[in-house]
Design an enzyme around this catalytic site. Structure first.
Site, PDB file in Angstrom:
ATOM      1  N   ARG A  95      -6.718   1.038  18.045  1.00 46.46           N
ATOM      2  CA  ARG A  95      -5.708   0.477  18.956  1.00 46.46           C
ATOM      3  C   ARG A  95      -5.652   1.251  20.279  1.00 46.46           C
ATOM      4  O   ARG A  95      -5.366   0.658  21.317  1.00 46.46           O
ATOM      5  CB  ARG A  95      -4.325   0.523  18.304  1.00 46.46           C
TER       6      ARG A  95
ATOM      7  N   LYS B 180       2.515  -4.851  -0.626  1.00 42.09           N
ATOM      8  CA  LYS B 180       3.776  -5.554  -0.861  1.00 42.09           C
ATOM      9  C   LYS B 180       3.682  -7.055  -0.743  1.00 42.09           C
ATOM     10  O   LYS B 180       3.138  -7.583   0.221  1.00 42.09           O
ATOM     11  CB  LYS B 180       4.796  -5.055   0.150  1.00 42.09           C
TER      12      LYS B 180
ATOM     13  N   GLY C 125      -4.403  -2.977  11.150  1.00 40.29           N
ATOM     14  CA  GLY C 125      -3.990  -1.928  10.217  1.00 40.29           C
ATOM     15  C   GLY C 125      -5.053  -1.435   9.274  1.00 40.29           C
ATOM     16  O   GLY C 125      -6.147  -1.032   9.675  1.00 40.29           O
TER      17      GLY C 125
ATOM     18  N   GLY D 197       0.776  -7.777  11.372  1.00 40.67           N
ATOM     19  CA  GLY D 197       1.865  -8.749  11.200  1.00 40.67           C
ATOM     20  C   GLY D 197       1.845  -9.827  12.269  1.00 40.67           C
ATOM     21  O   GLY D 197       2.028 -11.016  11.981  1.00 40.67           O
TER      22      GLY D 197
HETATM   23  P1  AMP Z   1       0.262  -2.921   3.220  1.00 40.91           P
HETATM   24  O1  AMP Z   1       0.934  -1.948   4.147  1.00 40.91           O
HETATM   25  O2  AMP Z   1       1.201  -3.774   2.458  1.00 40.91           O
HETATM   26  O3  AMP Z   1      -0.861  -3.687   3.907  1.00 40.91           O
HETATM   27  O4  AMP Z   1      -0.439  -2.026   2.103  1.00 40.91           O
HETATM   28  C1  AMP Z   1      -1.529  -1.171   2.340  1.00 40.91           C
HETATM   29  C2  AMP Z   1      -1.598  -0.203   1.180  1.00 40.91           C
HETATM   30  O5  AMP Z   1      -1.683  -0.937  -0.025  1.00 40.91           O
HETATM   31  C3  AMP Z   1      -2.772   0.728   1.195  1.00 40.91           C
HETATM   32  O6  AMP Z   1      -2.325   2.025   1.500  1.00 40.91           O
HETATM   33  C4  AMP Z   1      -3.327   0.653  -0.235  1.00 40.91           C
HETATM   34  O7  AMP Z   1      -3.561   1.907  -0.821  1.00 40.91           O
HETATM   35  C5  AMP Z   1      -2.206  -0.048  -0.986  1.00 40.91           C
HETATM   36  N1  AMP Z   1      -2.672  -0.801  -2.160  1.00 40.91           N
HETATM   37  C6  AMP Z   1      -3.585  -1.772  -2.207  1.00 40.91           C
HETATM   38  N2  AMP Z   1      -3.770  -2.186  -3.468  1.00 40.91           N
HETATM   39  C7  AMP Z   1      -2.956  -1.451  -4.263  1.00 40.91           C
HETATM   40  C8  AMP Z   1      -2.717  -1.392  -5.654  1.00 40.91           C
HETATM   41  N3  AMP Z   1      -3.353  -2.175  -6.520  1.00 40.91           N
HETATM   42  N4  AMP Z   1      -1.791  -0.501  -6.109  1.00 40.91           N
HETATM   43  C9  AMP Z   1      -1.147   0.299  -5.233  1.00 40.91           C
HETATM   44  N5  AMP Z   1      -1.341   0.285  -3.894  1.00 40.91           N
HETATM   45  C10 AMP Z   1      -2.243  -0.559  -3.410  1.00 40.91           C
END
Ligand code: AMP
Length: 388
Positions: free
Chosen positions: A34, A193, A343, A366
């Site tokens: 970025r 999430k 991201g 996002g």
């Molecule tokens: P987000 O900010 O929602 O895009 O999430 C990104 C994060 O999701 C990364 O740091 C990954 O380590 C985590 N992640 C992806 N898959 C899993 C999983 N199966 N269990 C726990 N964390 C996860």
């Protein structure tokens, strides 16, 4: 309001809103994509401005603090540009005014906009204070354009304001994907999430050919179907919503992983691959498994357009990164129009492949997803484009 203007001869003291929200771990920037993209504007405006002052948010600070200062970003900007970038540890007031008058500094960066609650609350007072010493404003922060924040929608009221070149590029590329809708596109979502992405999934489903879901969020879907998911990530309060989506008119377009890398203890970094039917109550799903990689690969390679946001597992840990690594390489090789949304997915591409193999790497996670949903984003196309 997208009429082009040209010959902006003198922008004077320019304030730029960029998206310099980069991951910083122990003071080290772990991905500077970025920052690079935000610096591209300088070629265009260097000769047309007296001083150039960047501004951005960083993270979600609850209060002013070292964890969220933009100072390491100023340092990285200096390295990239091979020129001193003056960091101002304030948002407005004496230090900012003095820096604009100093012959020593052409390029400045002010502190994290979110250190003042006026930013998130979209305060006009805050907008007036920050913009006060400047002559013109360029909004170039695509990654923040889905927020109704002061720097996005209010700063521009007080200065001659323009939409920056990175904004233009992002919109042009995402529009390509939208206008290719008739050829169909596949969206691959991952990350932790489901709560962040439920609305998005609902809005995207009617538009896409298929929606492939990996990462931690798929376990809430499996739980909603009555499967044992052990200690995998679960957002309890979204189980019924997840189930509703699966059973909705377009629910058949949701493709979930069939097997996973699992462990019983994340710290052990040990892994075995199992079908979802074989989970017990101790298992934690940490990656997609090899059968899912081939399943997703079939969908990805049969589509003309691919949009990807979010890792397939805990890709920061080597032994849990296989699914994300293989998916990155599959998308890189595909002949489809490929677009990566911000991201962690950009970090994954940097780690496992090369940015050059993708058609567009969006700076906004996002924001790019909300744009694809067809939403009118608060910061998009509200100013004339800056063409010099
Ligand atoms: P987000 O900010 O929602 O895009 O999430 C990104 C994060 O999701 C990364 O740091 C990954 O380590 C985590 N992640 C992806 N898959 C899993 C999983 N199966 N269990 C726990 N964390 C996860």
């Amino acid at each position: 309001m997208t009429e082009m203007i040209s010959n902006v001869n003198d922008l004077g003291n320019v304030l730029i809103r960029s998206d310099l929200n980069v991951p910083i771990i122990n003071g080290n920037i772990t991905d500077d994509y970025r920052i690079y993209k935000s610096m591209e504007i300088l070629d265009k405006i260097m000769d047309n401005s007296k001083t150039i002052t960047f501004s951005s948010h960083l993270g979600r600070p609850k209060k002013k603090g070292l964890d969220f200062t933009l100072e390491p970003v100023a340092k990285r900007m200096s390295e990239i540009l091979n020129k001193k970038v003056n960091f101002i540890d304030e948002l407005y007031g004496k230090k900012v005014k003095e820096s604009l008058q100093s012959a020593d500094y052409k390029i400045n960066l002010i502190e994290n906009l979110r250190f003042d609650e006026g930013e998130v609350n979209n305060s006009d007072e805050f907008a007036k204070n920050v913009t006060n010493p400047f002559d013109s404003y360029i909004f170039d922060a695509f990654g923040a354009s889905h927020r109704n924040h002061s720097s996005v929608v209010s700063f521009g009221k007080y200065l001659n304001s323009y939409q920056g070149p990175l904004m233009g590029k992002e919109i042009e590329q995402l529009d390509k994907l939208l206008s290719n809708e008739k050829n169909g596109y596949v969206v691959l979502l991952g990350g932790a999430k489901i709560s962040d992405k439920l609305n998005l999934i609902e809005n995207l489903l009617p538009k896409v050919e298929h929606l492939l879901i990996g990462g931690g969020m798929c376990f809430t879907f499996y739980k909603s179907m009555g499967y044992e998911i052990g200690k995998s990530l679960l957002e309890d309060s979204f189980i019924s919503e997840a189930n509703k989506l699966l059973n909705s008119e377009h629910g058949h377009k949701i493709i979930l992983p069939t097997d996973f890398g699992v462990t019983e203890l994340i710290e052990s970094q040990s892994r075995e691959d199992l079908n979802i039917e074989h989970f017990n109550n101790k298992h934690i799903g940490i990656d997609i498994g090899p059968n899912t990689v081939s399943l997703f690969s079939d969908y990805l390679l049969s589509s003309k357009n691919i949009f990807w946001n979010g890792p397939m597992g805990i890709f920061e840990i080597d032994n849990f990164s296989k699914g994300t690594r293989e998916i990155t390489r599959i998308i890189a090789k595909s002949s489809a129009y490929t677009c990566i949304g911000g991201g962690d997915s950009v970090s994954a591409v940097n780690k496992f492949s090369n940015l050059k193999y993708f058609n567009h790497i969006s700076t906004g996670g996002g924001a790019s997803l909300e744009y694809l949903e067809g939403k009118k984003l608060p910061g998009v196309n509200i100013y004339n484009s800056l063409i010099i």
